[in-house]
Enzyme design. Structure first.
Site, PDB file in Angstrom:
ATOM      1  N   MET A  30       8.725   3.457 -52.831  1.00  0.00           N
ATOM      2  CA  MET A  30       7.467   2.707 -52.797  1.00  0.00           C
ATOM      3  C   MET A  30       7.636   1.415 -53.605  1.00  0.00           C
ATOM      4  O   MET A  30       6.655   0.796 -54.007  1.00  0.00           O
ATOM      5  CB  MET A  30       6.327   3.554 -53.353  1.00  0.00           C
ATOM      6  CG  MET A  30       6.107   4.819 -52.520  1.00  0.00           C
ATOM      7  SD  MET A  30       4.447   5.490 -52.616  1.00  0.00           S
ATOM      8  CE  MET A  30       4.345   5.839 -54.349  1.00  0.00           C
ATOM      9  N   HIS A  37      16.008   4.494 -58.887  1.00  0.00           N
ATOM     10  CA  HIS A  37      16.109   4.162 -57.458  1.00  0.00           C
ATOM     11  C   HIS A  37      17.486   3.577 -57.148  1.00  0.00           C
ATOM     12  O   HIS A  37      18.094   3.879 -56.116  1.00  0.00           O
ATOM     13  CB  HIS A  37      15.066   3.106 -57.066  1.00  0.00           C
ATOM     14  CG  HIS A  37      13.646   3.529 -57.233  1.00  0.00           C
ATOM     15  ND1 HIS A  37      12.826   3.045 -58.217  1.00  0.00           N
ATOM     16  CD2 HIS A  37      12.892   4.402 -56.507  1.00  0.00           C
ATOM     17  CE1 HIS A  37      11.620   3.584 -58.100  1.00  0.00           C
ATOM     18  NE2 HIS A  37      11.635   4.411 -57.087  1.00  0.00           N
ATOM     19  N   GLY A 148      15.267  11.539 -55.383  1.00  0.00           N
ATOM     20  CA  GLY A 148      15.540  11.876 -56.783  1.00  0.00           C
ATOM     21  C   GLY A 148      15.064  13.287 -57.117  1.00  0.00           C
ATOM     22  O   GLY A 148      14.040  13.747 -56.620  1.00  0.00           O
ATOM     23  N   SER A 187       8.368   4.778 -62.243  1.00  0.00           N
ATOM     24  CA  SER A 187       7.569   3.540 -62.143  1.00  0.00           C
ATOM     25  C   SER A 187       6.372   3.619 -63.081  1.00  0.00           C
ATOM     26  O   SER A 187       5.895   2.611 -63.587  1.00  0.00           O
ATOM     27  CB  SER A 187       7.069   3.346 -60.719  1.00  0.00           C
ATOM     28  OG  SER A 187       8.164   3.298 -59.855  1.00  0.00           O
TER      29      SER A 187
HETATM   30  O1  PAF Z   1       8.943   9.252 -53.931  1.00  0.00           O
HETATM   31  C1  PAF Z   1       8.381   8.272 -53.400  1.00  0.00           C
HETATM   32  O2  PAF Z   1       8.528   7.129 -53.829  1.00  0.00           O
HETATM   33  C2  PAF Z   1       7.461   8.508 -52.201  1.00  0.00           C
HETATM   34  O3  PAF Z   1       6.776   9.700 -52.321  1.00  0.00           O
HETATM   35  C3  PAF Z   1       8.203   8.419 -50.863  1.00  0.00           C
HETATM   36  C4  PAF Z   1       9.233   9.523 -50.708  1.00  0.00           C
HETATM   37  C5  PAF Z   1       8.867   7.063 -50.725  1.00  0.00           C
HETATM   38  C6  PAF Z   1       7.195   8.571 -49.705  1.00  0.00           C
HETATM   39  O4  PAF Z   1       6.222   7.585 -49.735  1.00  0.00           O
END
Ligand code: PAF
EC number: 6.3.2.1
Length: 281
Positions: A30, A37, A148, A187
């Site tokens: 997101m 990430h 993750g 985040s």
């Molecule tokens: O973990 C996340 O950032 C969200 O839940 C994902 C897997 C991108 C789905 O929107």
């Protein structure tokens, strides 16, 4: 590195790779990216020929009182970071692009594992995750997808979804990335005040102490209670402290591998973490 904002554009970018049977790796995010990430992208880079990262703040996984509107949107900065770790394509669709073309009647519910732990406080959250991940999987058609282990329950839900619906995708869980003081990167850490940031690593410290206590033979229930007392004393408001098997079954004794789960609020920020403790008889 290319950025695509439409499904058509992404397909056009990926079609040559598909035609030559290249391995496509996918990291759904997101945005508001951090080192956690980037480690998912590095893992994808090791295993795959083409790495796609999606950046999409998914409205249907946020509850009415959650932070959808205020969720940080930092596409430009994220793109710089992704270019440095070797991402090939960023897919950054609008909400319109993902959901706007016709009314959606299909929902996806992955059953009882979504009504536990974070699912209890966030009804409908994992349904929203399951829908968007399914849509993204269909759009990207990856060979591998990387998630993750910090969101251990999310990873379990997605593995179950992929298995139940025979999706031809290998789901890879990547270990939690931590700051030097042990705080799991998230985040949401950006919402912590300076003082709260100093307190936040207590979560990991209590998990590590719990691991030692379990290996020293203390009863699981006592160990969970000790975590609760330590976190409450440090100023957290505990949401849950739970022990589950790696497949998320409830367990009440340390006679197998166990995953310890914590969700707790520090001020206004809800933090989650987990630790897998190996059983060796
Ligand atoms: O973990 C996340 O950032 C969200 O839940 C994902 C897997 C991108 C789905 O929107």
């Amino acid at each position: 590195m290319k950025t695509e904002t439409t499904i058509q554009g992404l397909s056009a970018s990926l079609n040559p790779a598909r035609a030559s049977r290249k391995m496509i790796g996918f990291v759904p995010t997101m945005g508001n990216l951090h080192e956690g990430h980037l480690n998912l992208v590095r893992e994808a880079r090791k295993l795959c020929d083409v790495v796609v990262v999606s950046i999409f703040v998914n409205p249907i996984q946020f509850g009415p009182n959650e932070d959808f509107d205020n969720y940080p949107r930092t596409l430009e900065h994220d793109s710089h970071l992704l270019a440095e770790v070797g991402c090939d394509i960023v897919f950054a669709p609008s909400v319109e692009q993902m959901y706007g073309n016709h009314p959606r009647l299909t929902n996806i519910s992955v059953g009882e594992i979504t009504n536990d732990l974070c699912g209890l406080q966030r009804p409908g959250h994992f349904d929203g995750v399951a829908v968007v991940v399914t849509k993204l999987f269909n759009i990207v058609q990856p060979n591998y997808a990387f998630f993750g282990q910090k969101d251990f329950q999310q990873l379990a839900v997605i593995k179950q979804l992929v298995r139940d619906l025979n999706m031809p995708i290998d789901v890879i869980g990547v270990p939690i990335t931590r700051a030097e003081d042990g705080l799991a990167l998230s985040s949401r850490n950006g919402y912590l005040s300076e003082q709260e940031r100093k307190t936040a690593p207590t979560i990991y410290q209590t998990l590590k102490t719990a691991e030692t206590d379990l290996h020293n033979g203390q009863a699981l229930s006592d160990v969970l209670e000790k975590i609760r007392v330590n976190l409450t004393d440090a100023g957290f408001v505990v949401d849950y402290i739970e022990a589950r098997s790696p497949s998320l079954q409830k367990i009440d004794q340390f006679d197998q591998d166990v995953v310890l789960f914590i969700a707790a609020k520090l001020g206004k920020t809800r933090l989650i973490d987990n630790l897998q403790v190996k059983y060796s008889s």
